[in-house]
Scaffold this active site. Sequence first.
Site, short mmCIF file in Angstrom:
data_model
loop_
_atom_site.label_atom_id
_atom_site.label_comp_id
_atom_site.label_asym_id
_atom_site.label_seq_id
_atom_site.Cartn_x
_atom_site.Cartn_y
_atom_site.Cartn_z
N GLY A 89 0.86 -1.18 0.00
CA GLY A 89 0.00 0.00 0.00
C GLY A 89 0.89 1.22 0.00
CB SER A 122 4.37 -3.65 -2.20
OG SER A 122 4.38 -2.38 -2.81
CB ALA A 123 4.22 -0.60 1.59
CG HIS A 159 6.15 -2.26 -7.23
ND1 HIS A 159 5.27 -3.31 -7.39
CD2 HIS A 159 5.93 -1.77 -5.99
CE1 HIS A 159 4.54 -3.43 -6.30
NE2 HIS A 159 4.93 -2.51 -5.44
CD GLU A 195 5.52 -5.26 -10.28
OE1 GLU A 195 4.29 -5.29 -10.37
OE2 GLU A 195 6.14 -4.93 -9.24
#
Length: 238
Positions: A89, A122-123, A159, A195
């Site tokens: 997020g 991710s985060a 990413h 990715e």
Amino acid sequence: MKRRLLLVSNSTLHGSGYLDHCQQHISSFFGKNVKRVLFVPYALHDRDGYTKTARDKFKSLGYEVDGIHEVADPVEAVRKAEGIFIGGGNTFRLLKSLYDNNVVTEIRKRVMEDGVPYMGSSAGTNVATISINTTNDMPIVFPPTFSAIGLIPFNINPHYLDSDPNSRHMGETREQRITQYHEEPNTPCVLGLREGSMLLVEGKKATLLGTTKARLFTSFWLIYGIISPSTPAVRGRA
């Protein structure tokens, strides 16, 4: 050192569902000894909805999920956790919430000293590093510091995108932005996770997993090209 980390670049890969591309690695990582995973949904505004998504996925893999926002005492929840998963997020919102709930130090202790397995996507991968300085996100809120949990001695750029020579976009590439970061003194190495890639850290060994590869940037020079799972920089000391 007891740390075990699974740091995923992205939770959803094109053509597949939530965490589908790494579900075998998740099962192998948490194993059979972990029955319940503490999920941290702080990076998204809809924490209940996010927890349901994670809960449904992990249930299909044989694990129960507890949302850290569902308990009265987040610190105590971390102290009792068998495994920890911090989802993606907005990295700034995530880090601020971790500090607001006083769990940064406790997560570090549980992972580094007690060997509790930590998964991030991710985060959640960003906050496992030295700092969130190399996140791609907008600073929609302001955490008390950019210093993160510090489970590994370098930064990650999830990413990571390679520049497209055929693109007409004239803005900065990801490579240029990381290079600018390294123009500042005393900045750590940055691993660009494409990715579909993820990093498995076991003690002082780090191994690149997934369907794509990664790119390592240092503050002294750039290692141009591709890092493969057999590269000492990836398999060596972390």
